[in-house]
Design a protein around this motif. Structure first.
Motif, mmCIF file in Angstrom:
data_model
loop_
_atom_site.group_PDB
_atom_site.id
_atom_site.type_symbol
_atom_site.label_atom_id
_atom_site.label_comp_id
_atom_site.label_asym_id
_atom_site.label_seq_id
_atom_site.Cartn_x
_atom_site.Cartn_y
_atom_site.Cartn_z
ATOM 1 N N THR A 75 0.824 -1.205 0.000
ATOM 2 C CA THR A 75 0.000 0.000 0.000
ATOM 3 C C THR A 75 0.861 1.260 0.000
ATOM 4 O O THR A 75 0.556 2.235 -0.684
ATOM 5 N N LEU B 289 -8.305 -5.640 -4.155
ATOM 6 C CA LEU B 289 -7.125 -4.870 -3.767
ATOM 7 C C LEU B 289 -5.992 -5.070 -4.766
ATOM 8 O O LEU B 289 -5.262 -4.118 -5.098
ATOM 9 N N SER C 32 -6.801 -3.102 -7.912
ATOM 10 C CA SER C 32 -6.571 -1.669 -7.719
ATOM 11 C C SER C 32 -5.093 -1.331 -7.827
ATOM 12 O O SER C 32 -4.724 -0.291 -8.387
ATOM 13 N N PHE D 186 -9.824 0.508 -4.246
ATOM 14 C CA PHE D 186 -8.965 0.259 -3.087
ATOM 15 C C PHE D 186 -9.618 0.658 -1.770
ATOM 16 O O PHE D 186 -9.622 -0.125 -0.809
#
Length: 402
Positions: free
Chosen positions: A229, A288, A291, A325
């Motif tokens: 992330t 996720l 994204s 996300f």
């Protein structure tokens, strides 16, 4: 949709809209505001990095306080944050070009806005569990729509009337937020009866894992994913924080900045509104990963951009990047963590986003000043690609823990 769900969704949606209107003026136009007051790109990067560092430290601390028994609740912290931002914005109105005053005040406003973002998410899930039927995806998507409309309108106004417009809009949004958060009072006829808000949060059984090492041991895959992330949002924050410079290199100005921000934000609405349906077909984990790939494509397109059309194409990938996300991460945390760890789980996502911004601010501003836009974008793409690899490994680990 029953009347209870409608009422609470409207309340939470309006709170999101007011938040993201303010977020637009402070975050999306940070470089515009600061450059107009004499800051260099490097100084802008340092200021935003300092604000992000402070936010990264504060987010887990605040989450720990909220998770533990005591007077600090999601609602009360949001109220505190709104008042601080309002006071800071009023102070900036009289700061002129005084950099020594603008630097700390703007940094505090920027930091507080990021710090209470995960608390907004936690507030929704807290009230959902108390019987208030809030539709998170729709409400969060309408928040993005508020950001989009603000950005589309304010770009041209700032270009004509100056950056003080940003402060006026931010102050108005904070005043509205104060009224809205005051309306967030749990109904007395729900399962909690007349128990106070501070006491309601103590009902879950178990214990919160406030020690970082203990938390990482319990949720190893999630912890590794946080590193991915950081990489995603290195690229994302690089584009957002220095978008005005990217747009100027393509022949645009503040008006085009407004259009670009409008496009990416308005595309978030349909995805976020439909996230509950999407999750029935695709798991939060896979969303996720999708994204992350979209973040990478978005950055790569800008490397080869020659005009504003390419910028708009790049911004369109927000549909699969940020728009996917944010709600997917919120649901992933809510589904895979113990209840007493969920505020921290939401906070660590925002902390990872913030840390990505820290590295981006320090590095991107310097590259921009010394080498230009394209080398900055190439750096962002490389870092984002690393994030995709890390996230794939993290979310596909064979482990009983998340």
């Amino acid at each position: 949709m029953n009347s209870n769900k409608t009422t609470w969704t409207i309340k939470y949606a309006l709170l999101n809209i007011s938040y993201f209107i303010a977020f637009c003026t402070i975050h999306a136009y940070a470089a515009v505001y600061l450059l107009a007051h004499g800051f260099t790109n490097t100084q802008v990067g340092i200021l935003l990095a300092a604000a992000n560092i402070s936010s990264a430290v504060c987010q887990p601390l605040v989450a720990g306080l909220i998770d533990k028994p005591g007077p600090v609740t999601n609602r009360r912290f949001i109220c505190f944050s709104v008042i601080v931002i309002l006071a800071g914005s009023l102070l900036l109105m009289f700061a002129g070009d005084n950099k020594l005053l603008i630097f700390p005040v703007y940094a505090i406003i920027y930091m507080i806005q990021f710090t209470y973002q995960p608390v907004m998410t936690a507030l929704c899930f807290e009230y959902q569990k108390s019987g208030c039927g809030i539709m998170y995806g729709l409400s969060r998507g309408l928040g993005s729509a508020g950001f989009a409309v603000t950005s589309a309108m304010i770009g041209g106004v700032v270009e004509k009337n100056g950056v003080s417009t940003l402060l006026y809009v931010n102050i108005a949004a904070m005043l509205i937020s104060i009224v809205l958060i005051a309306l967030f009072s749990k109904p007395k006829n729900n399962s909690t009866g007349g128990v106070s808000e501070a006491d309601q949060k103590k009902t879950p059984e178990g214990s919160a894992h406030n020690n970082l090492l203990e938390f990482a041991k319990l949720y190893p895959s999630y912890t590794l994913f946080l590193l991915g992330t950081v990489c995603f949002f290195f690229a994302h924050n690089m584009i957002n924080d220095f978008m005005i410079q990217i747009i100027r290199s393509l022949g645009g100005a503040e008006t085009e900045l407004g259009y670009a921000n409008f496009l990416q934000a308005i595309l978030e609405l349909p995805v976020m509104a439909a996230i509950a349906l999407i999750l029935k077909k695709i798991s939060a984990k896979n969303l996720l990963l999708i994204s992350g790939i979209a973040f990478l494509i978005k950055t790569i397109i800008l490397i080869f951009a020659k005009n504003m059309a390419a910028m708009y194409i790049s911004q369109s990938f927000q549909l699969l990047a940020y728009a996917v996300f944010i709600p997917a991460a919120a649901y992933y945390v809510n589904e895979n963590m113990e209840e007493l760890d969920q505020v921290k789980g939401q906070a660590f996502i925002t902390t990872a986003i913030t840390v990505g911004g820290i590295f981006s601010n320090f590095i991107s501003g310097r590259i921009l000043d010394s080498l230009g836009v394209r080398p900055m974008l190439i750096t962002g793409a490389v870092v984002c690609a690393i994030g995709v690899i890390i996230s794939f490994i993290a979310l596909n680990r064979r482990s009983t823990s998340t």
